[in-house]
Enzyme design. Structure first.
Site, PDB file in Angstrom:
ATOM      1  CE  LYS A 113      -4.325  -1.689   1.821  1.00 44.85           C
ATOM      2  NZ  LYS A 113      -5.427  -1.503   2.750  1.00 44.85           N
ATOM      3  CE  LYS A 196      -5.501  -8.046  -2.043  1.00 47.18           C
ATOM      4  NZ  LYS A 196      -5.500  -7.875  -0.617  1.00 47.18           N
ATOM      5  CE  LYS A 199     -11.955  -3.453   0.961  1.00 47.36           C
ATOM      6  NZ  LYS A 199     -12.724  -3.477   2.189  1.00 47.36           N
TER       7      LYS A 199
HETATM    8  P1  TYM Z   1     -10.416  -6.078   4.176  1.00 52.58           P
HETATM    9  O1  TYM Z   1     -11.413  -5.079   4.623  1.00 52.58           O
HETATM   10  O2  TYM Z   1      -9.462  -5.677   3.093  1.00 52.58           O
HETATM   11  O3  TYM Z   1     -11.132  -7.388   3.657  1.00 52.58           O
HETATM   12  C1  TYM Z   1     -12.137  -8.053   4.414  1.00 52.58           C
HETATM   13  C2  TYM Z   1     -11.979  -9.550   4.281  1.00 52.58           C
HETATM   14  O4  TYM Z   1     -12.055  -9.954   2.908  1.00 52.58           O
HETATM   15  C3  TYM Z   1     -10.947 -10.799   2.589  1.00 52.58           C
HETATM   16  N1  TYM Z   1     -10.605 -10.597   1.167  1.00 52.58           N
HETATM   17  C4  TYM Z   1     -10.504 -11.597   0.258  1.00 52.58           C
HETATM   18  N2  TYM Z   1     -10.673 -12.919   0.364  1.00 52.58           N
HETATM   19  C5  TYM Z   1     -10.517 -13.676  -0.759  1.00 52.58           C
HETATM   20  N3  TYM Z   1     -10.215 -13.150  -1.978  1.00 52.58           N
HETATM   21  C6  TYM Z   1     -10.046 -11.819  -2.135  1.00 52.58           C
HETATM   22  N4  TYM Z   1      -9.774 -11.314  -3.326  1.00 52.58           N
HETATM   23  C7  TYM Z   1     -10.177 -10.982  -0.980  1.00 52.58           C
HETATM   24  N5  TYM Z   1     -10.086  -9.636  -0.770  1.00 52.58           N
HETATM   25  C8  TYM Z   1     -10.339  -9.431   0.544  1.00 52.58           C
HETATM   26  C9  TYM Z   1      -9.844 -10.334   3.512  1.00 52.58           C
HETATM   27  O5  TYM Z   1      -8.868 -11.334   3.686  1.00 52.58           O
HETATM   28  C10 TYM Z   1     -10.602 -10.051   4.789  1.00 52.58           C
HETATM   29  O6  TYM Z   1     -10.779 -11.211   5.552  1.00 52.58           O
HETATM   30  N6  TYM Z   1      -6.953  -5.882   7.781  1.00 52.58           N
HETATM   31  C11 TYM Z   1      -8.281  -6.376   7.438  1.00 52.58           C
HETATM   32  C12 TYM Z   1      -9.381  -5.839   8.307  1.00 52.58           C
HETATM   33  C13 TYM Z   1      -9.229  -6.091   9.769  1.00 52.58           C
HETATM   34  C14 TYM Z   1      -9.386  -7.354  10.423  1.00 52.58           C
HETATM   35  C15 TYM Z   1      -9.227  -7.080  11.816  1.00 52.58           C
HETATM   36  C16 TYM Z   1      -9.621  -8.631   9.985  1.00 52.58           C
HETATM   37  C17 TYM Z   1      -9.001  -5.169  10.729  1.00 52.58           C
HETATM   38  N7  TYM Z   1      -9.003  -5.741  11.952  1.00 52.58           N
HETATM   39  C18 TYM Z   1      -9.310  -8.093  12.749  1.00 52.58           C
HETATM   40  C19 TYM Z   1      -9.703  -9.646  10.941  1.00 52.58           C
HETATM   41  C20 TYM Z   1      -9.541  -9.386  12.314  1.00 52.58           C
HETATM   42  C21 TYM Z   1      -8.572  -5.959   6.007  1.00 52.58           C
HETATM   43  O7  TYM Z   1      -7.995  -5.025   5.489  1.00 52.58           O
HETATM   44  O8  TYM Z   1      -9.596  -6.640   5.427  1.00 52.58           O
END
Ligand code: TYM
Length: 331
Positions: A113, A196, A199
């Site tokens: 990022k 992947k 967003k």
């Molecule tokens: P975030 O908001 O980017 O994504 C949310 C969840 O979606 C999953 N994900 C995917 N899974 C499969 N294929 C894809 N292309 C794909 N894109 C996204 C992510 O793995 C995630 O599970 N850092 C985290 C948010 C967070 C969090 C936490 C997660 C903050 N605190 C505590 C778990 C526990 C994030 O940016 O997810």
């Protein structure tokens, strides 16, 4: 035995995408049955990117509506917003004081990022992001954290920080485990099926959005990148596009990938894409409608989130108190 579950999602776009759903949210829905699940809209994490106040507010509410529409029941699980529970910041600071600069610097999400806008202009919050994520998880003494593959490194860091704290200051945190599926943990961009689905992807054409119109999603699937062959076969190396579509179809229809290969044997990619489009569109149709309906009553949504935060705070404050005590802070 009921397990404690915790996961989070950022409210950083108008719609969640199919990667979010298949990688994580589908498991959130399943795990709320018979477990004690906490699901968090991580709005503080969203502040590490560009901040547009009106848009952020809209997206937090839309996230709540989408989660409920996807099947998260506020009666079965605790659904809340991170900024409503101040303990996340409190334990986040402690985690920053436990983590080493070197290990934080190895986080690939930060590297990716920050590389996009130039490392010098990246926010300090983007660097400390994984420590806040560790706090999110450890506050709730979670057994399992359902996430997609891209979060594996952050879960490992969380385990390291918890273990270090427990060893140095006495048992305080449960050591959590990632709950990461073998199939679906990484859904790929339809246009660039080796990246992947994301967003922040360069082209919207590769991302299937839950809140998008059925026509738009069908069009994206029909113009998905495939390969020069004709055979509908799962082969991630040679046929990443077709394999991704097979994963998506199987996850939503409940069919086995092998059975789908047989079903489409001898048929062209056009037929197969048409079938994938139909499965996706029909799956998402009622979800989108329900989310839009929920968004008409903002007050009700906020009430649900406040009730969730009250429940979350009870658990989180006990963990903060224990960690403060073990650190020698005077309570
Ligand atoms: P975030 O908001 O980017 O994504 C949310 C969840 O979606 C999953 N994900 C995917 N899974 C499969 N294929 C894809 N292309 C794909 N894109 C996204 C992510 O793995 C995630 O599970 N850092 C985290 C948010 C967070 C969090 C936490 C997660 C903050 N605190 C505590 C778990 C526990 C994030 O940016 O997810």
């Amino acid at each position: 035995m009921a397990k404690r579950i915790l996961s989070g999602i950022q409210p950083t776009s108008d719609s969640f995408h199919l990667g979010n759903y298949l990688g994580a949210l589908k498991q959130w829905v399943e795990l709320q049955e018979g477990n004690d699940a906490f699901y968090c809209i991580v709005d503080l994490h969203a502040l590490t990117g560009e901040i547009d106040p009106a848009l952020l507010r809209k997206r937090i509410l839309s996230s709540a509506a989408q989660l409920i529409a996807l099947g998260i029941s506020p009666d079965k699980s605790t659904l809340f917003v991170q900024s409503h529970v101040a303990e996340h910041n409190q334990l986040g600071w402690i985690m920053e004081c436990i983590a080493g600069f070197g290990e934080a610097n190895r986080m690939t999400q930060f590297k990716d990022k920050s590389a996009k806008g130039g490392a010098d202009s990246a926010r300090v919050g983007l660097f400390t992001y994984p420590m806040l994520q560790a706090a999110d998880i450890l506050l709730y003494q979670a057994h399992y954290v359902p996430v997609g593959e891209d979060q594996r490194q952050h879960i490992e860091l969380t385990r390291d920080l918890a273990t270090r704290f427990n060893t140095r200051f006495g048992e305080t945190f449960r050591i959590p485990e990632g709950y990461i599926l073998k199939s679906g943990a990484k859904i790929y961009d339809l246009q660039e099926p080796t990246n992947k689905m994301s967003k922040s992807s360069g082209s919207a054409a590769g991302v299937l959005e839950i809140m998008d119109t059925p026509e738009a999603n069908a069009k994206k699937i029909k113009s998905a990148t495939t390969d020069a062959g004709r055979e509908v076969k799962f082969d991630e190396k040679e046929k990443p596009g077709i394999s991704n579509l097979l994963t998506i179809h199987a996850a939503l229809s409940g069919k086995k990938i092998g059975d789908l290969e047989n079903e489409f044997a001898g048929k062209g990619y056009g037929d197969f894409k048409g079938a994938v489009a139909e499965v996706v569109v029909e799956y998402l149709r009622p979800i989108r409608a329900r989310a839009n309906e929920l968004l008409e009553d903002e007050r009700h949504l906020v009430q649900i989130l406040h009730a969730g935060a009250d429940k979350a705070r009870t658990v989180a404050s006990a963990t903060v108190a224990q960690s403060y005590k073990n650190l020698g802070l005077v309570l």
